[in-house]
Design a protein around this motif. Structure first.
Motif, PDB file in Angstrom:
ATOM      1  N   ASN A 221       0.896  -1.177   0.130  1.00 40.06           N
ATOM      2  CA  ASN A 221       0.024   0.034   0.054  1.00 40.06           C
ATOM      3  C   ASN A 221       1.033   1.269   0.176  1.00 40.06           C
ATOM      4  N   LEU A 222       0.384   2.346  -0.664  1.00 38.04           N
ATOM      5  CA  LEU A 222       1.098   3.651  -0.621  1.00 38.04           C
ATOM      6  C   LEU A 222       0.294   4.715  -0.467  1.00 38.04           C
ATOM      7  N   ALA A 223       0.794   5.699   0.488  1.00 35.32           N
ATOM      8  CA  ALA A 223      -0.151   7.059   0.702  1.00 35.32           C
ATOM      9  C   ALA A 223       1.161   8.015   0.356  1.00 35.32           C
ATOM     10  N   GLY A 224       0.647   9.207   0.489  1.00 35.53           N
ATOM     11  CA  GLY A 224       1.535  10.412   0.106  1.00 35.53           C
ATOM     12  C   GLY A 224       0.866  11.430  -0.476  1.00 35.53           C
ATOM     13  N   GLN A 225       1.925  12.320  -0.824  1.00 37.06           N
ATOM     14  CA  GLN A 225       1.450  13.551  -1.588  1.00 37.06           C
ATOM     15  C   GLN A 225       2.334  13.937  -2.716  1.00 37.06           C
ATOM     16  N   THR A 226       1.913  14.975  -3.435  1.00 40.63           N
ATOM     17  CA  THR A 226       2.666  15.318  -4.773  1.00 40.63           C
ATOM     18  C   THR A 226       2.828  16.976  -4.640  1.00 40.63           C
ATOM     19  N   LEU A 227       4.056  17.248  -5.156  1.00 38.25           N
ATOM     20  CA  LEU A 227       4.833  18.669  -4.960  1.00 38.25           C
ATOM     21  C   LEU A 227       4.654  19.156  -6.597  1.00 38.25           C
ATOM     22  N   HIS A 228       3.953  20.062  -6.810  1.00 37.40           N
ATOM     23  CA  HIS A 228       3.650  20.491  -8.148  1.00 37.40           C
ATOM     24  C   HIS A 228       4.721  21.594  -8.443  1.00 37.40           C
ATOM     25  N   GLN A 229       5.083  22.473  -7.688  1.00 36.42           N
ATOM     26  CA  GLN A 229       6.160  23.638  -7.708  1.00 36.42           C
ATOM     27  C   GLN A 229       7.134  23.655  -7.077  1.00 36.42           C
ATOM     28  N   PHE A 230       8.275  22.957  -7.567  1.00 36.37           N
ATOM     29  CA  PHE A 230       9.426  22.450  -6.655  1.00 36.37           C
ATOM     30  C   PHE A 230      10.229  23.631  -6.317  1.00 36.37           C
ATOM     31  N   GLU A 231      10.327  24.690  -7.196  1.00 33.81           N
ATOM     32  CA  GLU A 231      11.273  25.748  -6.907  1.00 33.81           C
ATOM     33  C   GLU A 231      10.605  26.713  -5.840  1.00 33.81           C
ATOM     34  N   SER A 232       9.228  26.486  -5.384  1.00 34.94           N
ATOM     35  CA  SER A 232       8.403  27.477  -4.575  1.00 34.94           C
ATOM     36  C   SER A 232       8.900  26.923  -3.266  1.00 34.94           C
ATOM     37  N   LYS A 295       0.380  -2.470 -16.384  1.00 29.91           N
ATOM     38  CA  LYS A 295      -1.061  -1.965 -16.526  1.00 29.91           C
ATOM     39  C   LYS A 295      -1.868  -1.911 -15.316  1.00 29.91           C
ATOM     40  N   GLY A 296      -2.453  -0.709 -14.902  1.00 24.95           N
ATOM     41  CA  GLY A 296      -3.267  -0.807 -13.776  1.00 24.95           C
ATOM     42  C   GLY A 296      -2.357  -1.129 -12.486  1.00 24.95           C
ATOM     43  N   CYS A 297      -1.248  -0.560 -12.276  1.00 19.20           N
ATOM     44  CA  CYS A 297      -0.510  -0.791 -10.985  1.00 19.20           C
ATOM     45  C   CYS A 297      -0.137  -2.396 -10.822  1.00 19.20           C
ATOM     46  N   LYS A 298      -0.189  -3.267 -12.049  1.00 18.49           N
ATOM     47  CA  LYS A 298       0.460  -4.353 -12.061  1.00 18.49           C
ATOM     48  C   LYS A 298       1.332  -4.733 -13.111  1.00 18.49           C
ATOM     49  N   LEU A 299       2.020  -5.756 -13.351  1.00 15.85           N
ATOM     50  CA  LEU A 299       2.647  -6.101 -14.424  1.00 15.85           C
ATOM     51  C   LEU A 299       1.987  -7.101 -15.242  1.00 15.85           C
ATOM     52  N   ARG A 300       1.984  -6.868 -16.439  1.00 10.52           N
ATOM     53  CA  ARG A 300       1.300  -7.878 -17.324  1.00 10.52           C
ATOM     54  C   ARG A 300       1.814  -9.276 -17.250  1.00 10.52           C
ATOM     55  N   LYS A 301       1.065 -10.151 -17.381  1.00 14.88           N
ATOM     56  CA  LYS A 301       1.392 -11.543 -17.435  1.00 14.88           C
ATOM     57  C   LYS A 301       2.855 -11.852 -17.961  1.00 14.88           C
ATOM     58  N   GLY A 302       3.805 -12.420 -17.258  1.00 16.94           N
ATOM     59  CA  GLY A 302       5.147 -12.990 -17.976  1.00 16.94           C
ATOM     60  C   GLY A 302       5.914 -11.760 -17.956  1.00 16.94           C
ATOM     61  N   ALA A 303       5.584 -10.573 -17.705  1.00 14.60           N
ATOM     62  CA  ALA A 303       6.599  -9.434 -17.643  1.00 14.60           C
ATOM     63  C   ALA A 303       7.690  -9.335 -16.661  1.00 14.60           C
ATOM     64  N   ARG A 304       8.820  -9.132 -16.933  1.00 20.43           N
ATOM     65  CA  ARG A 304       9.755  -8.852 -16.166  1.00 20.43           C
ATOM     66  C   ARG A 304       9.767  -7.568 -15.508  1.00 20.43           C
ATOM     67  N   ARG A 305      10.159  -7.792 -13.985  1.00 19.56           N
ATOM     68  CA  ARG A 305      10.094  -6.521 -13.290  1.00 19.56           C
ATOM     69  C   ARG A 305      10.881  -5.341 -13.718  1.00 19.56           C
ATOM     70  N   LYS A 350      -1.409   6.252  -4.761  1.00 17.55           N
ATOM     71  CA  LYS A 350      -1.121   4.955  -5.606  1.00 17.55           C
ATOM     72  C   LYS A 350      -1.745   4.859  -7.174  1.00 17.55           C
ATOM     73  N   HIS A 351      -2.916   5.485  -7.243  1.00 16.56           N
ATOM     74  CA  HIS A 351      -3.365   5.481  -8.675  1.00 16.56           C
ATOM     75  C   HIS A 351      -2.379   6.552  -9.413  1.00 16.56           C
ATOM     76  N   GLU A 352      -2.084   7.758  -8.600  1.00 15.13           N
ATOM     77  CA  GLU A 352      -1.437   8.683  -9.562  1.00 15.13           C
ATOM     78  C   GLU A 352       0.077   8.215  -9.920  1.00 15.13           C
ATOM     79  N   TYR A 353       0.691   7.484  -8.800  1.00 17.31           N
ATOM     80  CA  TYR A 353       2.100   7.162  -8.892  1.00 17.31           C
ATOM     81  C   TYR A 353       1.926   6.131 -10.024  1.00 17.31           C
ATOM     82  N   CYS A 354       1.070   5.173 -10.186  1.00 17.48           N
ATOM     83  CA  CYS A 354       1.205   4.165 -11.163  1.00 17.48           C
ATOM     84  C   CYS A 354       0.872   5.046 -12.633  1.00 17.48           C
ATOM     85  N   LYS A 355       0.309   6.120 -12.647  1.00 20.26           N
ATOM     86  CA  LYS A 355       0.235   6.881 -14.067  1.00 20.26           C
ATOM     87  C   LYS A 355       1.562   7.210 -14.243  1.00 20.26           C
TER      88      LYS A 355
END
Length: 374
Positions: A221-232, A295-305, A350-355
């Motif tokens: 599981n992941l929680a957190g926040q996003t910073l949009h203006q790093f220089e500010s 795809k959707g926070c998961k690796l496709r079947k057989g895909a390497r990490r 989590k959804h934003e990070y996966c995107k």
């Protein structure tokens, strides 16, 4: 005749008054240092230097301190944010960024991240050690902070904390201090402005996970926040306040994050929190083209990490030049940030990070295809 009743001074009023007094008495005679004081200062400098080797040693030091003194909430917030700094460093040698940035660009980016990480530790860790020694001696030793080139703002705040034990004010004051300390030394530094911030504005804001601060907990599981203006500076301080809310407002959530941190020593690899998606060794045969794997926070079947190396395998330790002298504190208005907004912040990320990961994967594949066609 009308009499107005004097309003009782709030803790922030008292902090403002103390800072105002100090700003008027710039040329105060130095506190007489005993031999014991001088030995203590030398010990603090030596211990800080020994632990300031790299992102992994710093990050562990913050957690170790928090586990000894959980009233110092910044130590855990600093630990979790420093973990993110390490992940950003290893991303530069990981799956995607070597395909998107030149070696010189990645080195510039690492130097920027490492300098900031190093500067914060050499400023904040001595403060933590002075607090620890104050507890041992059962008396405040914060007059020593000026000899460690710590801002007069923090000397005032630590003295206030010693008397009032206001954990929120101390934590947010440390956020303000560290971000203000970095602002001129790194964010506004002409070299980093030219080589990193202006050059990679698109990457920083829209593509990299650099602007996502992640708090792993539980099982994947992941929680957190996003910073949009790093220089500010304002935006970075407000991010710190939101991160405080996410981390500390819910005791059950905090317990889960602390348990996760204790159970997953920081290595710098994103495998630390997501072994289903990342591995610290490269999987599969080199040179093979690959379809989109995520795809959707998961690796496709057989895909390497995805490859996410440990810090020790990605970057060597860097010997940093001495920190620039000078006190950032000039304006009492900065105290306004210490007001507790009592906001409850949704930490869903989590959804934003996966995107973000999906965008990185597409960009890296497109760049590889484009280079192939040239």
């Amino acid at each position: 005749m009308f009499f107005t009743r004097n309003r009782e001074k709030t803790p922030l009023d008292k902090i403002r008054e103390e800072l105002k007094k100090k700003s008027k008495n710039t040329f105060q005679p130095p506190h007489h240092l005993s031999l014991q004081d001088r030995k203590l200062l030398e010990k603090i400098r030596r211990e800080t230097e020994n632990l300031n080797l790299n992102n992994v040693t710093r990050t562990k030091a913050y957690l170790d301190f928090y586990l000894r003194y959980p009233e110092i909430k910044w130590a855990f917030l600093g630990h979790m944010v420093s973990r993110n700094g390490g992940w950003n460093m290893t991303d530069l040698k990981g799956e995607f960024l070597p395909k998107l940035l030149s070696k010189k660009e990645r080195n510039s980016f690492f130097n920027f991240l490492e300098r900031g990480n190093w500067l914060i530790f050499q400023d904040v860790y001595p403060q933590l050690l002075v607090y620890e020694e104050s507890l041992r001696q059962n008396r405040p030793l914060f007059y020593l902070l000026t000899y460690l080139n710590i801002s007069t703002f923090m000397e005032t705040i630590w003295s206030h904390f010693w008397q009032n034990q206001d954990t929120y004010i101390l934590c947010i004051a440390l956020v303000i201090n560290e971000q203000s300390y970095l602002h001129q030394r790194v964010i506004q530094h002409p070299v980093y402005q030219k080589e990193v911030l202006h050059k990679f504005e698109f990457f920083l804001q829209d593509l990299l996970s650099f602007n996502n601060i992640l708090f792993p907990y539980g099982d994947g599981n992941l929680a957190g926040q996003t910073l949009h203006q790093f220089e500010s500076l304002h935006e970075r301080i407000m991010l710190g306040k939101r991160l405080y809310s996410v981390l500390f407002r819910n005791k059950d959530f905090l317990r889960q994050v602390v348990n996760w941190a204790k159970g997953h020593p920081h290595t710098g690899s994103r495998k630390d929190y997501w072994p289903d998606i990342f591995n610290h060794v490269k999987e599969g045969l080199p040179g093979l083209t690959y379809p989109l794997r995520l795809k959707g926070c998961k690796l496709r079947k057989g895909a390497r990490r995805f490859y996410s190396p440990r810090l020790e395998h990605a970057w060597k330790n860097v010997l940093q030049p001495e920190a620039e002298k000078g006190d950032w504190f000039k304006d009492n208005q900065i105290v306004d940030y210490l007001v507790d907004d009592n906001n409850t912040v949704d930490g869903e990320i989590k959804h934003e990070y996966c995107k973000t990961l999906e965008r990185l994967e597409v960009a890296a594949l497109a760049k590889k295809t484009f280079n192939f066609l040239e």
